[in-house]
Design a protein around this motif. Structure first.
Motif, PDB file in Angstrom:
ATOM      1  N   ASN A 169      66.412  -7.896 -69.407  1.00  0.00           N
ATOM      2  CA  ASN A 169      66.868  -7.848 -68.014  1.00  0.00           C
ATOM      3  C   ASN A 169      66.508  -6.510 -67.354  1.00  0.00           C
ATOM      4  N   PHE A 170      65.224  -6.175 -67.396  1.00  0.00           N
ATOM      5  CA  PHE A 170      64.813  -4.974 -66.694  1.00  0.00           C
ATOM      6  C   PHE A 170      64.884  -5.223 -65.197  1.00  0.00           C
ATOM      7  N   ASN A 171      65.305  -4.172 -64.501  1.00  0.00           N
ATOM      8  CA  ASN A 171      65.420  -4.227 -63.045  1.00  0.00           C
ATOM      9  C   ASN A 171      66.339  -5.348 -62.575  1.00  0.00           C
ATOM     10  N   GLY A 172      67.216  -5.808 -63.501  1.00  0.00           N
ATOM     11  CA  GLY A 172      68.207  -6.812 -63.100  1.00  0.00           C
ATOM     12  C   GLY A 172      67.648  -8.192 -62.815  1.00  0.00           C
ATOM     13  N   GLN A 173      66.447  -8.505 -63.373  1.00  0.00           N
ATOM     14  CA  GLN A 173      65.816  -9.797 -63.034  1.00  0.00           C
ATOM     15  C   GLN A 173      66.576 -11.005 -63.571  1.00  0.00           C
ATOM     16  N   TYR A 174      67.457 -10.802 -64.581  1.00  0.00           N
ATOM     17  CA  TYR A 174      68.200 -11.934 -65.147  1.00  0.00           C
ATOM     18  C   TYR A 174      69.687 -11.872 -64.810  1.00  0.00           C
ATOM     19  N   ASN A 175      70.048 -11.083 -63.805  1.00  0.00           N
ATOM     20  CA  ASN A 175      71.468 -11.007 -63.458  1.00  0.00           C
ATOM     21  C   ASN A 175      72.039 -12.362 -63.047  1.00  0.00           C
ATOM     22  N   PHE A 176      71.183 -13.227 -62.524  1.00  0.00           N
ATOM     23  CA  PHE A 176      71.663 -14.522 -62.017  1.00  0.00           C
ATOM     24  C   PHE A 176      72.033 -15.488 -63.140  1.00  0.00           C
ATOM     25  N   ILE A 177      71.630 -15.221 -64.379  1.00  0.00           N
ATOM     26  CA  ILE A 177      71.825 -16.193 -65.472  1.00  0.00           C
ATOM     27  C   ILE A 177      73.302 -16.428 -65.734  1.00  0.00           C
ATOM     28  N   ARG A 178      74.060 -15.346 -65.797  1.00  0.00           N
ATOM     29  CA  ARG A 178      75.502 -15.528 -66.029  1.00  0.00           C
ATOM     30  C   ARG A 178      76.152 -15.701 -64.670  1.00  0.00           C
ATOM     31  N   SER A 179      76.654 -16.964 -64.441  1.00  0.00           N
ATOM     32  CA  SER A 179      77.106 -17.296 -63.084  1.00  0.00           C
ATOM     33  C   SER A 179      78.113 -18.431 -63.157  1.00  0.00           C
ATOM     34  N   ASN A 180      78.957 -18.495 -62.135  1.00  0.00           N
ATOM     35  CA  ASN A 180      79.901 -19.612 -62.014  1.00  0.00           C
ATOM     36  C   ASN A 180      79.183 -20.924 -61.712  1.00  0.00           C
ATOM     37  N   ASP A 181      77.968 -20.827 -61.187  1.00  0.00           N
ATOM     38  CA  ASP A 181      77.189 -22.023 -60.841  1.00  0.00           C
ATOM     39  C   ASP A 181      76.255 -22.392 -61.983  1.00  0.00           C
ATOM     40  N   TYR A 182      75.920 -23.689 -62.047  1.00  0.00           N
ATOM     41  CA  TYR A 182      74.962 -24.164 -63.036  1.00  0.00           C
ATOM     42  C   TYR A 182      73.552 -23.731 -62.639  1.00  0.00           C
ATOM     43  N   ARG A 183      72.759 -23.362 -63.647  1.00  0.00           N
ATOM     44  CA  ARG A 183      71.359 -23.053 -63.469  1.00  0.00           C
ATOM     45  C   ARG A 183      70.527 -24.135 -64.189  1.00  0.00           C
ATOM     46  N   SER A 184      69.355 -24.422 -63.641  1.00  0.00           N
ATOM     47  CA  SER A 184      68.470 -25.409 -64.281  1.00  0.00           C
ATOM     48  C   SER A 184      67.484 -24.701 -65.193  1.00  0.00           C
ATOM     49  N   ALA A 185      67.207 -25.327 -66.334  1.00  0.00           N
ATOM     50  CA  ALA A 185      66.259 -24.773 -67.292  1.00  0.00           C
ATOM     51  C   ALA A 185      65.287 -25.860 -67.718  1.00  0.00           C
ATOM     52  N   LYS A 186      64.069 -25.442 -68.054  1.00  0.00           N
ATOM     53  CA  LYS A 186      63.058 -26.376 -68.554  1.00  0.00           C
ATOM     54  C   LYS A 186      62.248 -25.671 -69.625  1.00  0.00           C
ATOM     55  N   ILE A 187      62.029 -26.385 -70.733  1.00  0.00           N
ATOM     56  CA  ILE A 187      61.218 -25.883 -71.837  1.00  0.00           C
ATOM     57  C   ILE A 187      60.081 -26.877 -72.039  1.00  0.00           C
ATOM     58  N   THR A 188      58.860 -26.415 -72.024  1.00  0.00           N
ATOM     59  CA  THR A 188      57.713 -27.279 -72.294  1.00  0.00           C
ATOM     60  C   THR A 188      57.058 -26.846 -73.582  1.00  0.00           C
ATOM     61  N   TYR A 189      56.663 -27.859 -74.360  1.00  0.00           N
ATOM     62  CA  TYR A 189      56.008 -27.605 -75.649  1.00  0.00           C
ATOM     63  C   TYR A 189      54.682 -28.348 -75.639  1.00  0.00           C
ATOM     64  N   ASP A 190      53.586 -27.609 -75.903  1.00  0.00           N
ATOM     65  CA  ASP A 190      52.257 -28.209 -75.905  1.00  0.00           C
ATOM     66  C   ASP A 190      51.474 -27.625 -77.067  1.00  0.00           C
ATOM     67  N   ASN A 191      51.486 -28.383 -78.177  1.00  0.00           N
ATOM     68  CA  ASN A 191      50.742 -27.948 -79.361  1.00  0.00           C
ATOM     69  C   ASN A 191      51.080 -26.517 -79.778  1.00  0.00           C
ATOM     70  N   GLY A 192      52.362 -26.177 -79.733  1.00  0.00           N
ATOM     71  CA  GLY A 192      52.824 -24.861 -80.156  1.00  0.00           C
ATOM     72  C   GLY A 192      53.007 -23.881 -79.020  1.00  0.00           C
ATOM     73  N   ASN A 193      52.445 -24.156 -77.847  1.00  0.00           N
ATOM     74  CA  ASN A 193      52.614 -23.280 -76.698  1.00  0.00           C
ATOM     75  C   ASN A 193      53.910 -23.622 -75.989  1.00  0.00           C
ATOM     76  N   VAL A 194      54.824 -22.658 -75.953  1.00  0.00           N
ATOM     77  CA  VAL A 194      56.156 -22.883 -75.397  1.00  0.00           C
ATOM     78  C   VAL A 194      56.292 -22.071 -74.107  1.00  0.00           C
ATOM     79  N   ASP A 195      56.714 -22.740 -73.027  1.00  0.00           N
ATOM     80  CA  ASP A 195      57.013 -22.085 -71.756  1.00  0.00           C
ATOM     81  C   ASP A 195      58.472 -22.338 -71.417  1.00  0.00           C
TER      82      ASP A 195
END
Length: 614
Positions: A169-195
């Motif tokens: 969380n440099f420069n506070g870029q992930y401050n929004f993760i912990r929140s009273n509101d739900y956040r959406s997440a997506k994980i993609t897997y392609d032959n070992g490449n994970v995003d």
């Protein structure tokens, strides 16, 4: 169409392709109540409600409450083989709040279903577990800025280990993760490449292959802090090429039909079975099938579709049923040449419920009288949309006009000594004659053209049919009754009996005629005839013919014998006994009538029996 998917054998196709369909491996959704069917909840995990949504529904999976040292997990109970299924997507909403900064939550793909979980720094991930972990770590034990996103593939979990891919969380870029509101997440897997995406923004990528069969799910823990961790709207899916075998088809034997759908250049196609297809490797092959049986045949064709650059990987399937009807067989019995005026019935004997139509106004299985000459009849048989036709030629011969004599006296006796004339045709020609539905016999007409039937016995005769050559016939349904001369009887021989004797008249009756005797006598019953010469007449009647016979019964009176008065003689004197009133006499004691003899001393009784007229 029938779709087939094999989750544990095949998996997703390349991500991002257009013209693809979504195949859902698992989901954890539902409202107002979360549906957890197929998911195994462990630890402190339960279905409930947080303050992170506007509703009060129990449509959230709470992994931990805001308490110290809680852990929880939820895993899909079906394995997925990533050795073959090498592309997939996980989407979910997450919420971390309601307490102090706790440990975090993770998405995991593990080789064995987890049974135990850890709290604190382990994010709830089971110790020693092997697989892929995508982590939201809200408490960085490596003294980095909190929170931190991590991707790791291997045994166990340690946020400080070398090789873990992370973003802090440099420069506070992930401050929004912990929140009273739900956040959406997506994980993609392609032959070992994970995003790893949050709110549709890519935050972390790594090469973390996981080529084995394992289980997907989520873990969480609080450690020494107290946040509530929850997830909802979980979907694990893949993109597949779209299989479309087209609508079910019905054809007739030997016909062709196109199955499948228009071609997509991004797809590769493979049809099975391949029999009857002009090409089993295109999207819309032409199918031609024969059916030489007498019943319909149904064949199911399955198309396997995958992306061109991922041949055989995560294909989709669709099937089409093709019904092949046979052309109906036509089985018609055609008679040989028939005669003018004869009735004819044409029928398809193996119709099996088919629609049958004949030309020339003929109705199937219905008698009709064809016209003289040669006529071609066409029958068409249609069954299940398949139609067969066949032509049949009928030759109708003209008939010679022959008229059978009408018999005016159907009950006459002794008609021509058993010979009848039934008609007149050409002289000195052989004709086939039958009657009483018997087989025909050959009769030669005489010089006058008379056709005579000879040697007929008593009985009924009808249905006279006469034919000459191929076709000259006529028939008469009237009945002719032929009787013999008279019934044969015999009243018997004349008899002589004595007055008072019973007698029985019993006539011989080989013709089985009706018998009657005169004077009230009944055949075969005894009676007592009077004295004198009696003549009894027998009458026999059979089919109107009468025979008469008679017999004489002579009844003689009984004799009246007179032997005179008793006789007294002296010893040694001779005596003559004389009886009268009969023709013959028979004395006892061996004496003879009118012959002298010497009786013994004493009183002797002599008895005589007289016979009159034999």
């Amino acid at each position: 169409m029938n779709k087939y998917y094999y989750i544990t054998i095949f998996c997703v196709l390349q991500l991002g392709f257009l013209n693809a369909q979504t195949f859902l491996f698992a989901e954890l959704t539902g409202s107002p109540n979360l549906n957890t069917t197929g998911w195994n909840l462990t630890g402190n995990a339960f279905v409930g409600n947080t303050n992170g949504t506007a509703n009060n529904f129990n449509d959230e999976l709470i992994l931990t409450n805001p308490n110290n040292f809680e852990s929880g997990g939820v895993f899909w109970d079906q394995p997925i083989n990533l050795n073959q299924c090498n592309q997939w997507i996980v989407e979910f909403d997450f919420r971390i709040f309601d307490g102090s900064i706790a440990d975090g939550l993770a998405f995991c793909f593990l080789d064995i279903p987890p049974t135990g979980f850890v709290s604190g720094a382990g994010i709830g991930i089971p110790g020693g577990s092997n697989g892929l972990k995508v982590v939201i770590d809200t408490w960085d034990n490596c003294n980095g800025p909190k929170p931190e996103l991590q991707i790791y593939s291997g045994f166990g979990y340690d946020e400080c280990v070398n090789g873990i891919i992370s973003s802090s969380n440099f420069n506070g870029q992930y401050n929004f993760i912990r929140s009273n509101d739900y956040r959406s997440a997506k994980i993609t897997y392609d032959n070992g490449n994970v995003d790893f995406y949050i709110n549709n923004t890519l935050y972390l990528s790594a090469f973390a292959p996981a080529n084995f069969t394992g289980y997907m799910g989520f873990t969480s823990s609080t450690g020494g802090e107290t946040d509530r961790h929850s997830i909802k709207n979980v979907k694990i899916y893949t993109n597949q090429a779209v299989s479309d075998a087209g609508p079910n088809q019905t054809i007739c034997s030997g016909q062709s039909v196109e199955i499948g759908s228009p071609n997509n250049s991004d797809y590769s196609y493979s049809w099975s079975p391949a029999n009857g297809l002009n090409n089993s490797e295109i999207s819309n092959p032409t199918l031609t099938l024969e059916n030489n049986s007498n019943i319909s045949d149904t064949i199911t064709y399955v198309v396997e579709t995958s992306f061109v650059n991922q041949l055989g990987i995560c294909p989709s399937y669709d099937s089409v049923m093709v019904v092949v009807h046979p052309f109906p067989e036509i089985d018609v019995s055609i008679p040989p040449d028939i005669c003018e005026g004869d009735s004819l019935t044409l029928t398809v004997s193996n119709s099996n419920g088919a629609n049958i139509s004949w030309s020339n106004g003929v109705i199937d299985n219905t008698p009709f009288v064809p016209s003289a000459g040669t006529t071609t009849y066409t029958v068409t048989v249609e069954l299940e949309g398949c139609e067969s036709s066949e032509n049949f030629t009928i030759n109708v011969l003209s008939s010679e006009n022959f008229e059978i004599i009408s018999f005016s006296d159907p009950t006459a006796c002794n008609i021509n000594d058993g010979t009848i004339v039934i008609g007149t045709l050409a002289p000195n020609q052989a004709y086939q004659v039958s009657y009483n539905n018997l087989s025909a016999t050959t009769i030669q007409s005489d010089s006058d053209g008379l056709i005579k039937i000879e040697g007929l016995s008593s009985g009924n005769y009808s249905d006279f049919v006469v034919s000459a050559g191929d076709c000259s016939s006529n028939s008469d349904e009237s009945v002719l009754l032929i009787n013999p001369d008279e019934p044969i009887i015999n009243a018997g021989q004349s008899q002589t009996i004595c007055d008072g004797e019973e007698f029985t008249l019993f006539a011989s009756n080989p013709s089985n005629a009706n018998l009657s005797w005169s004077n009230g006598v009944i055949n075969g019953q005894s009676f007592t005839p009077p004295v004198g010469n009696n003549n009894y007449i027998l009458t026999a009647e059979l089919n109107g013919c009468i025979s008469i016979d008679s017999v004489e019964i002579i009844v003689n009176p009984l004799p009246n014998i007179d032997v005179g008065s008793d006789i007294l003689v002296c010893e040694g004197e001779s005596v003559t006994l004389v009886a009268s009133g009969a023709n013959n006499y028979n004395w006892n004691n061996n004496i003879q009538n009118n012959v002298s003899f010497i009786p013994e001393v004493g009183t002797t009784t002599f008895i005589v029996t007289g016979e009159l007229n034999g």
